[in-house]
Design an enzyme around this catalytic site. Sequence first.
Site, mmCIF file in Angstrom:
data_model
loop_
_atom_site.group_PDB
_atom_site.id
_atom_site.type_symbol
_atom_site.label_atom_id
_atom_site.label_comp_id
_atom_site.label_asym_id
_atom_site.label_seq_id
_atom_site.Cartn_x
_atom_site.Cartn_y
_atom_site.Cartn_z
ATOM 1 N N ARG A 81 15.204 -11.959 -14.331
ATOM 2 C CA ARG A 81 16.248 -12.486 -13.431
ATOM 3 C C ARG A 81 16.766 -11.364 -12.534
ATOM 4 O O ARG A 81 16.470 -10.184 -12.771
ATOM 5 C CB ARG A 81 17.456 -12.986 -14.246
ATOM 6 C CG ARG A 81 17.172 -14.142 -15.131
ATOM 7 C CD ARG A 81 18.417 -14.599 -15.848
ATOM 8 N NE ARG A 81 18.759 -13.765 -17.010
ATOM 9 C CZ ARG A 81 19.983 -13.285 -17.240
ATOM 10 N NH1 ARG A 81 20.969 -13.533 -16.412
ATOM 11 N NH2 ARG A 81 20.209 -12.551 -18.314
ATOM 12 N N TYR A 128 31.454 -1.139 -20.317
ATOM 13 C CA TYR A 128 30.393 -1.160 -19.303
ATOM 14 C C TYR A 128 30.447 0.114 -18.454
ATOM 15 O O TYR A 128 29.417 0.777 -18.242
ATOM 16 C CB TYR A 128 30.566 -2.401 -18.417
ATOM 17 C CG TYR A 128 29.505 -2.555 -17.344
ATOM 18 C CD1 TYR A 128 28.228 -3.022 -17.655
ATOM 19 C CD2 TYR A 128 29.785 -2.259 -16.008
ATOM 20 C CE1 TYR A 128 27.260 -3.177 -16.668
ATOM 21 C CE2 TYR A 128 28.824 -2.416 -15.016
ATOM 22 C CZ TYR A 128 27.558 -2.876 -15.358
ATOM 23 O OH TYR A 128 26.606 -3.021 -14.365
ATOM 24 N N ALA A 161 31.659 2.965 -19.218
ATOM 25 C CA ALA A 161 31.271 4.132 -20.038
ATOM 26 C C ALA A 161 29.754 4.224 -20.171
ATOM 27 O O ALA A 161 29.173 5.312 -20.057
ATOM 28 C CB ALA A 161 31.923 4.038 -21.421
HETATM 29 P P1 NAP Z 1 21.359 -10.083 -14.777
HETATM 30 O O1 NAP Z 1 21.089 -10.985 -13.618
HETATM 31 O O2 NAP Z 1 22.433 -10.419 -15.743
HETATM 32 O O3 NAP Z 1 19.959 -9.888 -15.570
HETATM 33 C C1 NAP Z 1 19.939 -9.034 -16.678
HETATM 34 C C2 NAP Z 1 18.510 -8.788 -17.074
HETATM 35 O O4 NAP Z 1 18.531 -7.874 -18.191
HETATM 36 C C3 NAP Z 1 17.798 -10.040 -17.537
HETATM 37 O O5 NAP Z 1 16.462 -10.026 -17.074
HETATM 38 C C4 NAP Z 1 17.835 -9.926 -19.055
HETATM 39 O O6 NAP Z 1 16.719 -10.515 -19.705
HETATM 40 C C5 NAP Z 1 17.770 -8.430 -19.230
HETATM 41 N N1 NAP Z 1 18.275 -7.997 -20.533
HETATM 42 C C6 NAP Z 1 19.522 -8.127 -21.047
HETATM 43 N N2 NAP Z 1 19.568 -7.629 -22.288
HETATM 44 C C7 NAP Z 1 18.319 -7.171 -22.565
HETATM 45 C C8 NAP Z 1 17.721 -6.550 -23.688
HETATM 46 N N3 NAP Z 1 18.421 -6.296 -24.802
HETATM 47 N N4 NAP Z 1 16.414 -6.213 -23.620
HETATM 48 C C9 NAP Z 1 15.679 -6.467 -22.504
HETATM 49 N N5 NAP Z 1 16.192 -7.071 -21.415
HETATM 50 C C10 NAP Z 1 17.493 -7.413 -21.453
HETATM 51 O O7 NAP Z 1 21.671 -8.593 -14.291
HETATM 52 P P2 NAP Z 1 21.516 -7.895 -12.851
HETATM 53 O O8 NAP Z 1 22.757 -8.171 -12.081
HETATM 54 O O9 NAP Z 1 20.196 -8.194 -12.283
HETATM 55 O O10 NAP Z 1 21.613 -6.366 -13.303
HETATM 56 C C11 NAP Z 1 20.477 -5.553 -13.497
HETATM 57 C C12 NAP Z 1 20.952 -4.120 -13.721
HETATM 58 O O11 NAP Z 1 21.730 -3.709 -12.599
HETATM 59 C C13 NAP Z 1 21.849 -3.958 -14.938
HETATM 60 O O12 NAP Z 1 21.583 -2.720 -15.573
HETATM 61 C C14 NAP Z 1 23.245 -3.952 -14.342
HETATM 62 O O13 NAP Z 1 24.173 -3.264 -15.153
HETATM 63 C C15 NAP Z 1 23.002 -3.251 -13.025
HETATM 64 N N6 NAP Z 1 24.014 -3.535 -12.005
HETATM 65 C C16 NAP Z 1 24.248 -4.821 -11.596
HETATM 66 C C17 NAP Z 1 25.227 -5.058 -10.636
HETATM 67 C C18 NAP Z 1 25.574 -6.433 -10.149
HETATM 68 O O14 NAP Z 1 26.592 -6.570 -9.440
HETATM 69 N N7 NAP Z 1 24.818 -7.457 -10.448
HETATM 70 C C19 NAP Z 1 25.952 -3.986 -10.119
HETATM 71 C C20 NAP Z 1 25.684 -2.701 -10.566
HETATM 72 C C21 NAP Z 1 24.703 -2.502 -11.506
HETATM 73 P P3 NAP Z 1 16.684 -12.046 -20.247
HETATM 74 O O15 NAP Z 1 17.270 -12.892 -19.154
HETATM 75 O O16 NAP Z 1 15.223 -12.294 -20.461
HETATM 76 O O17 NAP Z 1 17.449 -12.091 -21.523
#
Ligand code: NAP
Length: 246
Positions: A15, A154, A156
């Site tokens: 995702r 988060y 941290a």
């Molecule tokens: P997201 O849409 O919530 O998707 C999270 C992804 O991480 C999913 O594919 C999920 O897999 C996977 N995941 C969660 N726990 C896992 C585990 N234990 N092992 C393997 N995979 C796992 O998140 P996103 O917004 O794309 O964020 C991606 C990264 O960017 C994260 O590190 C987040 O902290 C960082 N980030 C996001 C934002 C934002 O605003 N969205 C901002 C700054 C940083 P499943 O769905 O298959 O469970």
Amino acid sequence: MNKKKGTVLITGASRGIGKATARLFALKGYQVAINYHQNKEAAQHLAEELSSISPALAIGADVSNRTDVDAMVDKVQHYFGPIDILVNNAGIAKQGLFTDFTPEQWQRMFDVNITGMFHCCQAVLPAMIHQKAGKIINLSSIWGITGASCEVPYSATKAAVIGMTKALAKELGPSGIQVNCVAPGVIDTDMNGMLDNDTIQCLKDETPLGTIGTPEDIAQTILFLASDHAKFITGQVISPNGGFVI
Ligand code: NAP
């Protein structure tokens, strides 16, 4: 399978940012390993879609589990050969008052967001060190730089990602391996699904470029760091955030 431009393993690619990154790397001709945790169907569907462009493989693993990660990396190497690029993207977030978090919630956030990176880096590094080449790109967040109220665990973990990136870059530079960090601002993914329209509008109003980011914005930054255009860059934090944090 024939070696194409290179092999990338993207954690949490079922995702959001990971999915957009998988799609972009496939379009650029990389062999793409799509890690998922719970959303097997979405990851397999993405792998099928991308296979018409470039070799793609969906692989389940909880990044916080060392056995899962070792098996995942073995499988990717069996299919595609050595991993050239690791994108440590898998992450979880939770909002709440610091005083309300349980020790278990605190621990889980660290297990996934930072220990997961430790496991994935250790699993791919022997082959990278052997090749004297490799790129590791870790996902932090603006909150890892500034801290966010009601997101202490988060913030941290995401600050820890920055420290790990910088230290690892120093240690691995002599082995020809670059380690960098992307610290996105607010991006339109499921992770922000709990934000209502008014809150999103406030965030846009506070952003000099007047918008929140898309997963594709972040994928482009990751692709840049993986490319030869970034061959002199290591240990850096790049923050695509529309000017929200300057
Ligand atoms: P997201 O849409 O919530 O998707 C999270 C992804 O991480 C999913 O594919 C999920 O897999 C996977 N995941 C969660 N726990 C896992 C585990 N234990 N092992 C393997 N995979 C796992 O998140 P996103 O917004 O794309 O964020 C991606 C990264 O960017 C994260 O590190 C987040 O902290 C960082 N980030 C996001 C934002 C934002 O605003 N969205 C901002 C700054 C940083 P499943 O769905 O298959 O469970």
